[in-house]
Design an enzyme around this catalytic site. Structure first.
Site, short mmCIF file in Angstrom:
data_model
loop_
_atom_site.label_atom_id
_atom_site.label_comp_id
_atom_site.label_asym_id
_atom_site.label_seq_id
_atom_site.Cartn_x
_atom_site.Cartn_y
_atom_site.Cartn_z
N ASP A 9 -18.76 6.27 -45.20
CA ASP A 9 -18.85 6.29 -43.75
C ASP A 9 -20.27 5.90 -43.33
O ASP A 9 -21.22 6.62 -43.61
CB ASP A 9 -18.51 7.71 -43.27
CG ASP A 9 -18.54 7.89 -41.77
OD1 ASP A 9 -19.01 6.98 -41.05
OD2 ASP A 9 -18.09 8.96 -41.32
N ILE A 10 -20.40 4.79 -42.63
CA ILE A 10 -21.73 4.29 -42.24
C ILE A 10 -22.45 5.26 -41.30
O ILE A 10 -23.67 5.29 -41.26
CB ILE A 10 -21.63 2.87 -41.63
CG1 ILE A 10 -23.01 2.19 -41.65
CG2 ILE A 10 -21.01 2.91 -40.23
CD1 ILE A 10 -22.96 0.70 -41.43
N ASN A 23 -18.46 -4.95 -29.96
CA ASN A 23 -17.82 -6.00 -29.16
C ASN A 23 -18.83 -6.45 -28.11
O ASN A 23 -19.87 -5.82 -27.93
CB ASN A 23 -16.49 -5.54 -28.56
CG ASN A 23 -16.65 -4.35 -27.64
OD1 ASN A 23 -17.48 -4.36 -26.73
ND2 ASN A 23 -15.86 -3.32 -27.86
N GLY A 31 -12.51 1.03 -34.46
CA GLY A 31 -13.12 0.80 -35.78
C GLY A 31 -14.50 1.39 -35.91
O GLY A 31 -14.79 2.47 -35.40
N ASP A 33 -17.24 0.48 -34.53
CA ASP A 33 -17.89 0.58 -33.23
C ASP A 33 -17.59 1.94 -32.58
O ASP A 33 -18.51 2.66 -32.15
CB ASP A 33 -17.40 -0.57 -32.34
CG ASP A 33 -18.17 -0.74 -31.05
OD1 ASP A 33 -19.28 -0.18 -30.92
OD2 ASP A 33 -17.68 -1.47 -30.17
N THR A 121 -14.14 -8.01 -40.29
CA THR A 121 -12.99 -8.01 -41.21
C THR A 121 -11.86 -7.08 -40.80
O THR A 121 -10.83 -7.04 -41.46
CB THR A 121 -13.43 -7.67 -42.65
OG1 THR A 121 -13.95 -6.33 -42.67
CG2 THR A 121 -14.46 -8.65 -43.16
#
Length: 168
Positions: A9-10, A23, A31, A33, A121
């Protein structure tokens, strides 16, 4: 420059900057974001709104930087990846710009470590293998930071990056 690969998990990464696959509205979404905005809290959104009020939407391939709110990272670099349209709309060049501009923005802000998600992706449908090859190529040809970490959320992307990195 060190290149590392993590499946995870970033939003949990303790680095100078994490990259948000944003976006163009910069107002959060789905996602990665949405995950970054949820975990980071309202201060990230507030700063994104200030950027929008000043410059308008963020164009595909460009990057902007904000605080990281409640995240363990110091900053969030928001970049807008291309929507894949069968490779007929400069998508590869735009994805290259996402990685280059994120790295340059980190360097300009005195940051030394950066964590990237797999840009474009997910719902933007960029082929994962091609996206990973582009990401690694750009990072290796622009060794301007001390550490780059690729954070893959799913097994498929993780396996692709692991295979590409093992051929070095």
């Amino acid at each position: 420059m060190k290149i590392n690969l993590i499946k995870g998990d970033i939003t949990k990464m303790k680095v100078d900057a994490i990259v948000n696959a944003a976006n163009s509205s910069l107002l959060g979404g789905s996602g990665v974001d949405g995950a970054i905005h949820r975990a980071g809290g309202s201060s990230i959104l507030e700063e994104c709104q200030q950027i929008r009020n000043k410059q308008g939407k963020c164009k595909t391939g460009e990057a902007v930087i904000t605080n990281a709110g409640n995240l363990p990272a110091k900053k969030v670099i928001h970049t807008v990846g291309p929507v894949y349209q069968k490779g007929e709309s400069n998508e590869k060049e735009l994805l290259v710009n996402c990685y280059k501009n994120s790295m340059l923005l980190a360097k300009e802000n005195g940051l030394h470590s950066i964590a990237f998600p797999c840009i474009s992706t997910g719902i933007y449908r960029f082929p994962k293998q091609i996206a990973a090859e582009i990401a690694l190529s750009v990072i290796k040809s622009n060794p301007i930071l001390d550490e780059v970490i690729f954070v893959c959320f799913d097994n498929e992307n993780y396996t692709i990056y692991k295979n590409l990195l093992s051929y070095e």
